[in-house]
Motif scaffolding. Structure first.
Motif, PDB file in Angstrom:
ATOM      1  N   ILE A 212       0.833  -1.201   0.000  1.00  0.00           N
ATOM      2  CA  ILE A 212       0.000   0.000   0.000  1.00  0.00           C
ATOM      3  C   ILE A 212       0.864   1.246   0.000  1.00  0.00           C
ATOM      4  N   LEU A 213       1.969   1.170   0.738  1.00  0.00           N
ATOM      5  CA  LEU A 213       2.894   2.290   0.781  1.00  0.00           C
ATOM      6  C   LEU A 213       3.376   2.646  -0.627  1.00  0.00           C
ATOM      7  N   TYR A 214       3.678   1.602  -1.394  1.00  0.00           N
ATOM      8  CA  TYR A 214       4.161   1.855  -2.757  1.00  0.00           C
ATOM      9  C   TYR A 214       3.050   2.362  -3.655  1.00  0.00           C
ATOM     10  N   LEU A 215       1.805   2.091  -3.270  1.00  0.00           N
ATOM     11  CA  LEU A 215       0.674   2.568  -4.070  1.00  0.00           C
ATOM     12  C   LEU A 215       0.282   4.000  -3.726  1.00  0.00           C
ATOM     13  N   LEU A 216       0.814   4.488  -2.598  1.00  0.00           N
ATOM     14  CA  LEU A 216       0.412   5.794  -2.096  1.00  0.00           C
ATOM     15  C   LEU A 216       0.543   6.926  -3.132  1.00  0.00           C
ATOM     16  N   PRO A 217       1.693   7.003  -3.848  1.00  0.00           N
ATOM     17  CA  PRO A 217       1.795   8.085  -4.838  1.00  0.00           C
ATOM     18  C   PRO A 217       0.656   8.037  -5.854  1.00  0.00           C
ATOM     19  N   LEU A 218       0.302   6.832  -6.269  1.00  0.00           N
ATOM     20  CA  LEU A 218      -0.756   6.690  -7.266  1.00  0.00           C
ATOM     21  C   LEU A 218      -2.096   7.146  -6.691  1.00  0.00           C
ATOM     22  N   ILE A 219      -2.317   6.788  -5.419  1.00  0.00           N
ATOM     23  CA  ILE A 219      -3.584   7.157  -4.779  1.00  0.00           C
ATOM     24  C   ILE A 219      -3.681   8.683  -4.643  1.00  0.00           C
TER      25      ILE A 219
ATOM     26  N   LYS B 155      26.906   6.005  -3.916  1.00  0.00           N
ATOM     27  CA  LYS B 155      27.960   5.606  -2.993  1.00  0.00           C
ATOM     28  C   LYS B 155      27.651   4.291  -2.294  1.00  0.00           C
ATOM     29  N   ARG B 156      26.378   4.121  -1.920  1.00  0.00           N
ATOM     30  CA  ARG B 156      26.075   3.053  -0.989  1.00  0.00           C
ATOM     31  C   ARG B 156      25.074   2.064  -1.546  1.00  0.00           C
ATOM     32  N   ASP B 157      24.598   2.321  -2.773  1.00  0.00           N
ATOM     33  CA  ASP B 157      23.669   1.381  -3.372  1.00  0.00           C
ATOM     34  C   ASP B 157      22.403   1.227  -2.515  1.00  0.00           C
ATOM     35  N   ALA B 158      22.024   2.330  -1.830  1.00  0.00           N
ATOM     36  CA  ALA B 158      20.846   2.283  -0.966  1.00  0.00           C
ATOM     37  C   ALA B 158      19.878   3.394  -1.376  1.00  0.00           C
ATOM     38  N   LEU B 159      18.702   3.434  -0.755  1.00  0.00           N
ATOM     39  CA  LEU B 159      17.667   4.445  -1.035  1.00  0.00           C
ATOM     40  C   LEU B 159      17.208   4.405  -2.488  1.00  0.00           C
ATOM     41  N   LYS B 160      17.233   3.231  -3.090  1.00  0.00           N
ATOM     42  CA  LYS B 160      16.940   3.173  -4.525  1.00  0.00           C
ATOM     43  C   LYS B 160      15.496   3.531  -4.843  1.00  0.00           C
ATOM     44  N   SER B 161      14.555   2.833  -4.173  1.00  0.00           N
ATOM     45  CA  SER B 161      13.169   3.066  -4.584  1.00  0.00           C
ATOM     46  C   SER B 161      12.755   4.483  -4.224  1.00  0.00           C
ATOM     47  N   TRP B 162      13.321   5.019  -3.155  1.00  0.00           N
ATOM     48  CA  TRP B 162      13.028   6.410  -2.796  1.00  0.00           C
ATOM     49  C   TRP B 162      13.552   7.371  -3.861  1.00  0.00           C
ATOM     50  N   THR B 163      14.756   7.125  -4.346  1.00  0.00           N
ATOM     51  CA  THR B 163      15.341   8.005  -5.353  1.00  0.00           C
ATOM     52  C   THR B 163      14.552   7.950  -6.659  1.00  0.00           C
ATOM     53  N   ILE B 164      14.123   6.740  -7.021  1.00  0.00           N
ATOM     54  CA  ILE B 164      13.295   6.607  -8.225  1.00  0.00           C
ATOM     55  C   ILE B 164      12.010   7.417  -8.058  1.00  0.00           C
TER      56      ILE B 164
ATOM     57  N   PHE C 275       3.485   6.075 -11.820  1.00  0.00           N
ATOM     58  CA  PHE C 275       3.293   5.685 -10.423  1.00  0.00           C
ATOM     59  C   PHE C 275       2.805   4.233 -10.316  1.00  0.00           C
ATOM     60  N   ALA C 276       1.998   3.807 -11.291  1.00  0.00           N
ATOM     61  CA  ALA C 276       1.543   2.416 -11.281  1.00  0.00           C
ATOM     62  C   ALA C 276       2.737   1.486 -11.480  1.00  0.00           C
ATOM     63  N   LEU C 277       3.587   1.864 -12.435  1.00  0.00           N
ATOM     64  CA  LEU C 277       4.803   1.086 -12.672  1.00  0.00           C
ATOM     65  C   LEU C 277       5.658   1.052 -11.413  1.00  0.00           C
ATOM     66  N   TYR C 278       5.682   2.186 -10.735  1.00  0.00           N
ATOM     67  CA  TYR C 278       6.457   2.274  -9.502  1.00  0.00           C
ATOM     68  C   TYR C 278       5.893   1.315  -8.448  1.00  0.00           C
ATOM     69  N   ALA C 279       4.565   1.347  -8.283  1.00  0.00           N
ATOM     70  CA  ALA C 279       3.944   0.491  -7.269  1.00  0.00           C
ATOM     71  C   ALA C 279       4.205  -0.990  -7.572  1.00  0.00           C
ATOM     72  N   TRP C 280       4.324  -1.296  -8.860  1.00  0.00           N
ATOM     73  CA  TRP C 280       4.513  -2.677  -9.293  1.00  0.00           C
ATOM     74  C   TRP C 280       5.962  -3.120  -9.121  1.00  0.00           C
ATOM     75  N   ARG C 281       6.888  -2.275  -9.568  1.00  0.00           N
ATOM     76  CA  ARG C 281       8.286  -2.690  -9.655  1.00  0.00           C
ATOM     77  C   ARG C 281       9.152  -2.309  -8.457  1.00  0.00           C
ATOM     78  N   ALA C 282       8.851  -1.159  -7.848  1.00  0.00           N
ATOM     79  CA  ALA C 282       9.753  -0.651  -6.806  1.00  0.00           C
ATOM     80  C   ALA C 282       9.934  -1.619  -5.636  1.00  0.00           C
ATOM     81  N   PRO C 283       8.891  -2.360  -5.209  1.00  0.00           N
ATOM     82  CA  PRO C 283       9.111  -3.255  -4.061  1.00  0.00           C
ATOM     83  C   PRO C 283      10.212  -4.272  -4.313  1.00  0.00           C
ATOM     84  N   HIS C 284      10.547  -4.520  -5.578  1.00  0.00           N
ATOM     85  CA  HIS C 284      11.561  -5.524  -5.879  1.00  0.00           C
ATOM     86  C   HIS C 284      12.965  -4.945  -5.988  1.00  0.00           C
TER      87      HIS C 284
END
Lengths: 179, 167, 666
Positions: free
Chosen positions: A4-11, C267-276, C326-335
Motif C-alpha cells: 500500500i505504501l508503494y501505491l500511495l503516490p498513485l492514490i 555511494k552506498r547502493d541504498a535508497l533506490k526506490s526512494w530516489t526513483i 506511479f503504477a509502474l512504480y507500485a509494481w516494480r519498486a518493491p523488488h
C-alpha cells in the motif's frame, strides 16, 4: 501493508486529478459566496443621482421583498444584464433598487439615459463604503432582501433568464408566502 | 461579470504594478499608519489574484485600505478591523488562514508531514539494523575495536583520496 | 508558406515522437539492436522537426506576419527586434512550443552523449522522453496551434504585454523551462530503470549530471523571476508565495532532494526506490506547474488566460503520464533491493535526513498551494493561503535543515562521529551567536528580533560551517595551512560544487531574512527641490521630464542621493513608461546597489492636489545578497557539473575504477 505504501503516490495522484477535474468543471469557481445571507442589510443612506431624486437607504429595503442591484456605467457586464433587469421591472411586481458603484454621477445618469432606467431607488456609492459593507467584489451583483430587511440571496454576475426562473423567482415567491 | 471582472482586474493589475498605498491615503500619526499598513498586508484584495490590499492597485483595494484607516483612526484594534473585513468577505479575505476545523489539515499538515518523514527514516534504520544483526553480531569489545580501526582507515583513505585527486 | 512549413514540421515531430516512443521500447524488450537504434535517429529527427517549427514561428514574429493569429495577439511592428523574438514565448502557444523544443533538445543530448549507457537503458529512456513529447505535441496541435491563420490580416498587431518587454522577464521562461523540462531526463531514466527492474550506482551516476543541469537552470530561472519582480514591480518585493511561484519552487525543492539522494544510491547502493520516486515526483511537480499555469485551475498573477478544453487536455495528459509512472512504480519498486549499510550518524545518514526534511518542505508548499482548491472542491467555502502561512511552516522546517547542512558534510561515510564534527563546528556556532546578536540589535520590534536572530544565526552557521568543512577537507586541521593551501585547488570539483552551493544558500538566507525584516519605505509627494531622508540617506528630487523610447514614452524622475555624512553617493533616474500600443504603464525602478543594501527609487503619477509627483523611496538592506547567493549556488552547480566523473563521454570503466576512492559530497 508495504504494498500500500508503494501505491500511495498513485492514490494521491488520483485524488488530485479528481479534485482538478471537479474544479475545471465548476462554472462558479470564481464566485465568492456571500457572508451576509440571513443577516440584516447593513445600515446606510446614500445620495441620489443628481436630478433623479429617490435616494436609497437601508430603510427602503424593508416591508416587502426587494432586489438590490450593484451596477456602474464602467461595468461592461452590466450592459449585458440590463435588458433582463428591464424585463424584471416590466413583468414582475417587485421593487428593484440600484447602487451606482464607484461611478461618476453624470456618467451614471448618461448610462441610464442610454440604456433605460429600470430602478426604483438609486444610491451613489463612490468610495465603496456600502459595497464593502455588503461584501461586494464586482458588478453586477444582485441581492434578494426579505420583508424583514434580511439578505436572503446574492447572485454574482449578470442575471440570466435561467437563474431568474430557476433560482431567484422561486425564492422571491417563497419569501412572499412566508411573510 | 466574472470573466469581465477578471479581465478588468488583470488590466488594473498590469496597468500600474507599483506599490499601492498613495501619499494622500496615509494617516498623519505614524504609529497608526504603521498599524494600518500591517493590517493591509494581512487582508487579501478580493478582486485580485493573491495580492494583499496593501500592495494592490485595484480600486476596491484602495477603498478597503481607506476603510481600514478610518476604523483604525476611530480607535478600532487591528483585530477588530480584520474581523470586520472577515464578516463581509469571509475567510477568503484573510491571507493568514485562521485556525479552525476547516483548516486543521492545513496547519497540522506540515507537522504531520515532518513526523511521517522522520518516522519513515526511523523505520528504515530499524529494518536495516535487523538485517545488520542477522549478518554478523559483534561483541561490544569487537565493535569498539572495529570502530577504532575504521576511523583510522577513514582518515587514511581520505588522505589517499586527496593525493589521488592532486595528481 | 514558411508558416505552413512550420505547422507541417510540428505534425511531423508529432509522428516521429510516436515512432520514437514505441519502436525502441519494443526493441529493448526483445533485445533487438536494430529497433533500439531507431531512438537516437528519431531524437535527431524530432529535434529538427520541432526546431524547424520554432524557427518558423520566430520568423513570423521577426517579419511581423500578421496573418498568423499568434503574432497578431502578441506582437507589433514598432517593437524592438529583441522583444519580437522573446515575444515568441511570451504567450501560451509559443511558450508551449519552446517547452517541447527544450524537451527535444534534451532528448537529442541524451542521444548524442549517451554512448556509454547500456543500449537498452538508453533506448528506453529516449522512448519515455519521446512519449512525453508526443503528449505535449498533441496538446499543441489540437488545442493550442501557434500557426493558426487569421483572415483578413490586420494592419498591425496588438503588441506584447509591456510587462514582458524587459530583459529579466524575456529570459526568465526559457531558463525555467530548461529546468522543468530538464527534470524529464531523471524521470525518463527512472521509468526506464523501473521497466528494467534494475537500479545501481551506475544509474545514479548517469542521472545526476542531467538532474544537476536542470537544477542549475531552474535556480537561474527562479532567481531571474525574483530579480525581475524586485526591480519591475516597484516596491522591493521579490517573492510572494503566489501559486505559480510555488509551482516553480516545488520541482526545485524535490530536485534538490533528488540530487542528494542520488549520491547515496551512487555511494552506498541504498535508497533506490526512494530516489526513483523522487525522480518521478520532481518531474510530476514540473508538469503540475505547467498544468496550474495553463488550465486556469488556480488564479494567479502569472497565469496565462485559459480555455477549458486546454485544461481538460492537459489534465488528461498529466493523469496518463504520471498515472502510468506511479503504477509502474507500485509494481516494480518493491523488488528493488538496496545493498549498502550505513549508520544514522554518517554522511549518508545526513543526506537521508536532508531528504526527509526536503520532502516535508515540498509537501508543505504543495499543501498550501492546493489547499484553497481542495477546500472549495469539498464544498467548504473559500480560503486564502498567503505568505504568513508559508513563513511560519516552511520557515520552521528550514531551521533543522540548515542546522544539519553544516554538520552533514563533516561526517564520514558509513559511520561518522558527531562529537568530532560538532567540536570542529565551534567557530560556526560562535559566528551564529554573533550574527544572531547583531540581528537582534538591528531589529526594532520583538517579533522581528526573534526572526532576525534565527535567520542571521542560521546563515552565519551555514557559511562558517561550510568553510570549516572546506578547511577540514583540505587537511588544514591535521597537516597545517601549507598542506591545505597546496591541496585546495586539487580537490574534486564536486566537492567544490557542494561548498559553493551551501555557501550560496547561506548568503541568500541572510539576504532574504534581512530584506524582509528591515526594509525602510517612504511614500510621499515630492516637487523639484524637495528632499526626503530614508534610513539615513537623503534623496533630493530634481523633478521629472518626458523621455521617448522605441515604442513608449516615459516620465523620468531624477534624484541625487547623499549618505549620512553628506557625501553624494549616486543619482537615480527611475521612470514610468507608457507603451503606445497597449496604453499600459510600467514602472522602472532605479536601483543603486551597495554591498549591504539597495537604494531604490520609483517615480509614480503626478500628484493630484499639489505640484509634484508621487515618489516611493526604499532602503532595501541585504537584497544584493539574495542575488549573490543565488549566483554562487549556480556556480556551485556548474563547478560540480564540470567534475570529470560527471563529464559526459568519460569511459564508464574509468569511472568505475575511481568509484571506491571518492570522499566528497554533492
Amino acid at each position: 501493508m508495504r504494498r500500500i505504501l508503494y501505491l500511495l503516490p498513485l492514490i494521491i495522484l488520483a485524488g488530485l486529478v479528481v479534485a482538478f477535474a471537479l474544479r475545471l468543471g465548476d462554472p462558479d469557481k470564481e464566485t465568492l459566496p456571500s457572508q451576509l445571507i440571513d443577516r440584516k442589510v447593513p445600515q446606510f443612506a446614500l445620495d441620489p443621482l443628481p436630478g433623479r431624486g429617490r435616494a436609497l437607504s437601508s430603510g427602503d429595503l424593508k416591508g416587502q421583498v426587494s432586489l438590490l442591484n450593484i451596477f456602474g456605467s464602467w461595468c461592461r457586464s452590466c450592459v449585458a444584464e440590463h435588458p433582463m433587469l428591464k424585463r424584471i421591472q416590466r413583468e414582475y411586481d417587485i421593487p428593484l433598487h440600484g447602487i451606482d458603484w464607484k461611478d461618476d454621477p453624470e456618467a451614471g445618469k448618461a448610462w441610464l439615459a442610454r440604456h433605460g432606467d429600470p430602478y426604483d431607488r438609486i444610491g451613489l456609492d463612490p468610495d465603496s463604503r456600502v459595497a464593502i459593507d455588503l461584501g461586494v467584489t464586482g458588478a453586477p451583483e444582485t441581492f434578494i432582501v426579505g420583508p424583514d430587511g434580511r439578505i436572503r440571496y446574492k447572485h454574482t454576475g449578470p442575471i440570466t433568464p435561467k437563474v431568474w426562473k430557476d433560482t431567484m423567482l422561486p425564492l422571491i415567491r417563497k419569501l412572499r408566502r412566508t411573510s | 461579470m466574472r470573466l469581465t471582472a477578471a479581465l478588468v482586474v488583470a488590466g488594473a493589475l498590469l496597468a500600474a504594478p507599483a506599490a499601492a498605498v498613495q501619499p494622500s491615503e496615509k494617516l498623519d500619526d505614524p504609529g497608526l499608519e504603521q498599524r494600518a499598513q500591517e493590517v493591509g498586508e494581512k487582508l487579501r484584495c478580493v478582486v485580485c489574484q493573491n495580492q494583499a490590499i496593501a500592495n494592490s492597485n485595484a480600486d476596491l483595494a484602495a477603498d478597503m485600505r481607506k476603510i481600514v484607516r478610518e476604523r483604525i483612526k476611530a480607535g478600532a484594534t487591528n483585530e477588530e478591523v480584520i474581523q470586520y473585513m472577515q464578516s463581509r468577505y469571509g475567510d477568503y479575505v484573510l491571507l493568514n488562514p485562521p485556525v479552525k476545523p476547516k483548516t486543521y489539515a492545513l496547519w497540522g499538515g506540515p507537522a504531520v508531514l515532518a513526523l511521517i518523514a522522520l518516522g519513515a527514516v526511523l523505520v528504515y534504520y530499524r529494518q536495516r539494523r535487523t538485517r545488520d544483526a542477522e549478518d554478523a553480531p559483534l561483541s561490544a569489545e569487537e565493535a569498539a575495536r572495529a570502530d577504532r580501526l575504521l576511523a583510522e582507515d577513514d582518515d587514511a583513505a581520505a588522505d589517499d583520496d586527496r593525493r589521488g585527486e592532486a595528481t | 508558406m514558411i508558416v505552413e512549413f512550420g505547422h507541417f514540421a510540428l505534425v511531423l515531430g508529432f509522428v516521429v515522437a510516436l515512432v520514437q516512443g514505441v519502436v525502441p521500447l519494443v526493441g529493448a524488450q526483445r533485445g533487438n539492436a536494430g529497433l533500439m537504434a531507431v531512438a537516437p535517429a528519431a531524437s535527431l529527427a524530432q529535434f529538427l522537426a520541432v526546431g524547424t517549427a520554432f524557427a518558423a514561428l520566430t520568423y513570423a514574429y521577426v517579419v511581423s506576419d500578421f496573418s498568423v493569429l499568434n503574432v497578431v495577439n502578441n506582437s507589433h511592428t514598432a517593437k524592438p527586434l529583441l522583444y519580437k523574438i522573446t515575444g515568441v514565448w511570451g504567450n501560451h502557444e509559443g511558450s508551449l512550443l519552446l517547452w517541447v523544443l527544450i524537451l527535444a533538445v534534451f532528448g537529442l543530448a541524451l542521444a548524442l552523449f549517451g554512448n556509454n549507457l547500456p543500449p537498452a537503458l538508453r533506448a528506453r529512456a529516449l522512448a519515455i522522453q519521446a512519449l512525453v513529447a508526443f503528449g505535449f505535441l498533441g496538446f499543441l496541435l489540437f488545442t493550442s496551434n501557434p500557426f493558426a491563420r487569421t483572415m483578413p490580416p490586420p494592419v498591425n498587431g496588438q503588441g506584447l504585454n509591456p510587462i514582458l518587454q524587459d530583459p529579466g522577464l524575456a529570459f526568465h521562461p526559457p531558463f525555467l523551462y530548461l529546468g522543468y523540462v530538464g527534470f524529464s531526463m531523471a524521470f525518463s531514466f527512472a521509468v526506464a530503470a523501473l521497466i528494467e527492474g534494475r537500479v545501481d550506482a551506475a544509474w545514479a551516476r548517469w542521472v545526476r549530471p542531467w538532474t544537476l543541469a536542470a537544477w542549475i537552470f531552474l535556480t537561474l530561472g527562479i532567481g531571474l523571476g525574483a530579480w525581475w519582480a524586485y526591480y519591475e514591480l516597484g516596491w522591493g518585493g521579490w517573492w510572494f508565495w503566489d501559486p505559480v511561484e510555488n509551482a516553480s519552487l516545488l520541482p526545485w525543492l524535490a530536485g534538490t532532494a533528488l540530487l542528494h539522494s542520488a549520491i547515496v544510491v551512487e555511494k552506498r547502493d541504498a535508497l533506490k526506490s526512494w530516489t526513483i520516486l523522487l525522480a518521478i515526483i520532481t518531474f510530476a511537480l514540473s508538469l503540475l506547474g505547467t498544468f496550474l499555469v495553463r488550465s486556469g485551475v488556480l488564479t494567479s498573477v502569472h497565469a496565462f488566460a485559459s480555455d477549458p478544453t486546454r485544461g481538460v487536455f492537459i489534465l488528461g495528459l498529466l493523469a496518463i503520464v504520471l498515472g502510468v509512472s506511479f503504477a509502474l512504480y507500485a509494481w516494480r519498486a518493491p523488488h528493488l533491493k538496496g545493498g549498502g549499510l550505513f549508520r544514522p550518524v554518517s554522511r549518508e545518514g545526513s543526506l537521508l535526513l536532508n531528504n526527509a526534511l526536503m520532502a516535508a518542505a515540498t509537501g508543505t508548499v504543495l499543501l498550501g498551494t492546493l489547499f484553497p482548491l481542495i477546500v472549495e472542491v469539498l464544498g467548504m467555502g473559500k480560503v486564502s493561503v498567503g505568505p504568513p502561512y508559508y513563513n511560519y511552516t516552511f520557515g520552521i522546517l528550514m531551521i533543522p535543515l540548515v542546522l544539519a547542512m553544516a554538520v552533514g558534510p563533516m561526517l564520514a561515510w558509513k559511520r561518522g562521529r558527531l562529537g568530532r564534527a560538532l567540536a570542529r563546528l565551534v567557530p560556526a556556532a560562535l559566528a551564529a551567536g554573533v550574527a544572531a546578536g547583531w540581528g537582534i540589535l538591528r531589529s526594532d520590534t520583538a517579533g522581528s528580533a526573534v526572526v532576525a536572530a534565527i535567520g542571521m544565526g542560521l546563515a552565519a552557521w551555514l557559511v562558517v560551517g561550510t568553510l570549516v568543512e572546506l578547511l577540514e577537507r583540505s587537511g588544514f586541521y591535521r597537516h597545517g595551512p601549507a598542506t591545505a593551501l597546496r591541496r585546495l585547488p586539487g580537490m574534486p570539483r564536486a566537492a567544490w560544487g557542494m561548498t559553493l552551493a551551501h555557501l550560496g544558500l547561506g548568503i541568500a538566507i541572510a539576504g532574504m531574512v534581512g530584506s524582509s525584516l528591515w526594509k525602510v519605505e517612504s511614500v510621499q509627494v515630492m516637487a523639484a527641490g524637495d528632499s526626503q531622508t530614508v534610513a539615513g540617506y537623503t534623496f533630493a528630487f530634481h523633478g521629472a521630464r518626458e523621455v521617448k523610447g522605441p515604442n513608449y514614452t516615459a516620465v523620468q524622475g531624477s534624484f541625487t542621493v547623499k549618505g549620512p555624512d553628506g557625501a553624494t553617493i549616486t543619482t537615480l533616474d527611475p521612470s514610468k513608461r507608457s507603451y503606445e500600443v497597449r496604453s499600459m504603464p510600467t514602472t522602472e525602478a532605479a536601483i543603486h546597489t551597495t554591498w549591504v543594501g539597495d537604494l531604490y527609487a520609483v517615480v509614480g503619477d503626478p500628484a493630484k492636489k499639489r505640484e509634484g509627483f508621487v515618489t516611493r523611496l526604499y532602503y532595501n538592506p541585504l537584497v544584493p545578497w539574495i542575488w549573490i547567493g543565488s549566483v554562487v549556488m549556480v556556480l556551485g552547480g556548474l563547478v560540480s557539473l564540470s567534475d570529470r566523473r560527471h563529464r559526459v563521454g568519460v569511459p564508464a570503466r574509468a569511472r568505475t575504477a575511481r568509484r571506491q576512492t571518492d570522499g566528497e559530497g554533492a
